[in-house]
Design an enzyme around this catalytic site. Structure first.
Site, short mmCIF file in Angstrom:
data_model
loop_
_atom_site.label_atom_id
_atom_site.label_comp_id
_atom_site.label_asym_id
_atom_site.label_seq_id
_atom_site.Cartn_x
_atom_site.Cartn_y
_atom_site.Cartn_z
N THR A 185 0.86 -1.18 0.00
CA THR A 185 0.00 0.00 0.00
C THR A 185 0.90 1.23 0.00
OG1 THR A 185 -0.02 0.07 2.40
CG2 THR A 185 -1.78 -1.17 1.36
N GLU A 330 -5.82 -3.24 -1.50
CA GLU A 330 -6.35 -4.37 -0.71
C GLU A 330 -7.48 -5.10 -1.41
OE1 GLU A 330 -5.56 -1.40 0.42
OE2 GLU A 330 -4.91 -1.42 2.52
N LYS A 440 -14.50 18.34 9.41
CA LYS A 440 -15.53 18.41 10.43
C LYS A 440 -15.65 19.86 10.91
CE LYS A 440 -17.55 15.58 13.92
NZ LYS A 440 -17.42 14.64 14.99
N TRP A 445 -20.17 17.35 8.91
CA TRP A 445 -19.18 16.84 7.97
C TRP A 445 -19.28 17.57 6.63
CZ3 TRP A 445 -15.60 13.94 10.07
CH2 TRP A 445 -15.91 13.15 11.16
P1 AMP Z 1 -4.71 2.69 -3.35
O1 AMP Z 1 -4.69 1.49 -2.51
O2 AMP Z 1 -3.42 3.46 -3.33
O3 AMP Z 1 -5.17 2.39 -4.73
O4 AMP Z 1 -5.78 3.70 -2.71
C1 AMP Z 1 -7.11 3.32 -2.47
C2 AMP Z 1 -7.93 4.52 -2.12
O5 AMP Z 1 -8.04 5.40 -3.24
C3 AMP Z 1 -9.37 4.20 -1.78
O6 AMP Z 1 -9.52 3.74 -0.46
C4 AMP Z 1 -10.04 5.53 -2.01
O7 AMP Z 1 -9.86 6.41 -0.92
C5 AMP Z 1 -9.29 6.09 -3.19
N1 AMP Z 1 -10.05 5.84 -4.42
C6 AMP Z 1 -9.91 4.86 -5.32
N2 AMP Z 1 -10.79 5.00 -6.34
C7 AMP Z 1 -11.53 6.08 -6.05
C8 AMP Z 1 -12.62 6.75 -6.69
N3 AMP Z 1 -13.11 6.35 -7.86
N4 AMP Z 1 -13.14 7.82 -6.07
C9 AMP Z 1 -12.67 8.28 -4.89
N5 AMP Z 1 -11.64 7.71 -4.25
C10 AMP Z 1 -11.08 6.62 -4.81
#
Ligand code: AMP
Length: 545
Positions: A185, A330, A440, A445
């Site tokens: 991650t 994940e 917040k 929110w």
């Molecule tokens: P990563 O593991 O680096 O791909 O990050 C995952 C995170 O990216 C998710 O938990 C979201 O917060 C954000 N994310 C992924 N796709 C979207 C989307 N279409 N819209 C908003 N946030 C997104």
């Protein structure tokens, strides 16, 4: 009584075998790190993958040992993937944009035995080579290069290694639950954590992500994964493309708008995948060059929220259907994708367009729910309105992190995503924010995503981010960090006026701060944590004591 049907383990090697048998001459077009192009096909990719598997077999490696790659999206990288997983080893993709300390942390945590790298990353490799004792073999993804060899004397060169090897290799027979690949991650909070995918999860994810209501891949397509292979396996596209037998254009290191427009036009790409910042660059470049991106039928936007104005620009100006999708490292990554249902076709175009803003609904194989808290004790209403903590479970969702023995799940076995979202009756999910990015204000929110979507629709703003700034009275208030378009002299008052009648007055940001550049991380996402560190106290500083 059990069924009388054949059982075949779901293995990654079966994907490349399928592609090589039924789609051997389907082209893979790859941009190399020096800018030159290589035209290959699934047949040759499979042959080289087998040659590379023979190379790996000559090393002293055991099943499930980790083989790391630091490389762009290119054909050699693709060949190594199939060679590694096909011989029972784990393909560990590393994000080269991490700091050297994070890189060595990851290599050590994964206990990588082999490190494969693109020539352009030699300095990165040199900077960590003394702090990664587990690595026994360094392989440069290129032909022999005297300078590289001088800098790293024990390096081998991919082209030379595979040249002498046989293209005959029996893929290793494995239990489908065995690990196939590893991705960390991004580690925005604490150290990065490893997500260890299995052969089974990868193959099932390939089925689900290729479906018409997902990425909609077909053997008629030529896809362009702009999303890097080190970012959740380029959203699984190297696997799903082999399953479907579609052609691919691998863009190498040049991910700027102009280079992508050129690739799309020259090679008639039909479907491209990437994060919003990539598409913003592409739109600007297409407007500048006058390209109509004629071949591009659809593009998939995920990784961060897709602003409605982007969907509109692709549709109105390029006749390209933009599909919004959501996922995480994940979740392999596909957790939701926005395709309409039959009933939506009965509504007018404006309604249909609105429906497409959300992050979408889950494909078969995963389930979503929103809960009052991250422990998942009580579900929130599925009314498309009440936000809650988004949780997911399914065949390709993480259960525990690599090297960590605790489960990463709630007591009733759901994974809490850290996102705040709404769900409606049909399962359409809309992200309000990362839980840590929500603002917040006086106990209420405010969604940073909503404020960003409004601002980015302003034609003179190129990139925006909304963050929470500490406030003496309201605890937190939203502020907008914005990068203006090149010739713009837009003022703060004009930007704030742009919010009027689009959102409740109390939600309008308190400040607009114009910057020359907004920091983005290794996967092209805006680094809000960095912005909070720089600008998080700006309202306190302005308030007289
Ligand atoms: P990563 O593991 O680096 O791909 O990050 C995952 C995170 O990216 C998710 O938990 C979201 O917060 C954000 N994310 C992924 N796709 C979207 C989307 N279409 N819209 C908003 N946030 C997104």
């Amino acid at each position: 009584m059990i069924g009388n049907m054949m059982f075949q383990p779901l293995l990654i090697s079966s994907l490349i075998e399928h592609a090589a048998t039924y789609h051997a001459d389907t082209e893979i077009i790859s941009k190399n790190t020096d800018g030159s192009m290589t035209h290959t096909n699934w047949g040759q990719v499979a042959q080289n993958a087998k040659r590379f598997a023979n190379v790996l077999a000559s090393f002293d490696l055991a099943i499930s040992d980790r083989v790391a790659t630091i490389a762009w999206n290119n054909h050699r990288h693709l060949e190594t993937w199939y060679g590694i997983s096909g011989s029972g080893l784990v393909c560990h993709t590393i994000n080269p944009r991490l700091f050297p300390e994070q890189l060595s942390y990851i290599v050590n945590d994964a206990d990588d035995k082999v490190l494969i790298f693109d020539k352009t990353f030699i300095n990165l490799v040199l900077s960590i080579k003394d702090s990664i004792p587990s690595v026994e073999h360094f392989i440069c993804l290129d032909a022999f290069d005297r300078d590289i060899q001088k800098a790293l004397p024990n390096v081998c060169f991919y082209d030379d290694l595979i040249k002498e090897r046989s293209d005959q290799f029996e893929w290793t027979e494995l239990d489908e639950a065995k690990a196939s690949s590893l991705c960390y991650t991004s580690g925005t909070t604490g150290n990065p954590k490893g997500v260890l995918y299995s052969h089974r999860s990868t193959v099932l994810h390939s089925y689900a992500s290729s479906l018409p209501d997902s990425f909609n891949f077909s053997a008629l397509d030529r896809i362009l994964p702009v999303v890097p292979m080190f970012h959740v396996n380029a959203w699984g596209t190297p696997y799903s493309a082999a399953m479907i037998g579609c052609s691919m254009v691998l863009p190498g290191p040049m991910l700027d708008g102009a280079s992508l427009v050129q690739l799309i036009d020259q090679y008639k790409v039909t479907n491209a995948l990437g994060v919003p910042t990539i598409w913003q660059g592409l739109l600007n470049a297409a407007y500048q060059s006058g390209s109509k991106l004629e071949s591009l039928v659809r593009n998939i936007v995920g990784g961060a929220a897709c602003p409605p104005s982007m969907l509109k620009a692709f549709k109105d100006d390029f006749q390209c259907e933009t599909i919004h999708a959501w996922g995480m490292t994940e979740t392999s990554p596909l957790g939701a994708v926005n395709q309409l249902k039959a009933k939506h076709l009965e509504t007018d175009e404006t309604e249909q367009f609105k429906q497409r803003f959300a992050q979408g609904r889950p494909p078969y194989g995963v389930s979503l729910r929103v809960c009052h808290d991250e422990k998942g004790v009580e579900e929130s209403a599925r009314d498309g309105y009440t936000p809650g903590h988004l949780q997911i479970k399914g065949h390709w969702i993480v259960e525990s992190y690599f090297n960590q023995f605790d489960h990463a799940l709630t007591q009733d076995n759901w994974f809490d995503t850290g996102d705040i979202a709404t769900l409606d009756q049909d399962g359409y999910m809309q992200i309000s924010d990362r839980s840590k990015d929500l603002i917040k204000s006086g106990g209420e929110w405010i969604s940073s995503v909503e404020l960003e979507n409004i601002a980015i629709a302003h034609p003179e703003l190129e990139m925006v981010a909304v963050i929470a700034a500490s406030h003496a009275k309201w605890d937190e208030r939203p502020i907008l960090i914005a990068k203006r378009a090149a010739v713009s002299s837009l003022s703060e008052a004009e930007v704030l006026a742009f919010y009027h009648n689009k959102i409740a007055k109390w939600q309008i940001p308190d400040r607009v701060i114009f910057v020359d550049a907004i920091p983005v991380g290794g996967t092209g996402k805006i680094l809000k944590k960095d912005l909070r560190e720089i600008y998080g106290s700006v309202l306190l500083e302005e308030t007289p004591a």
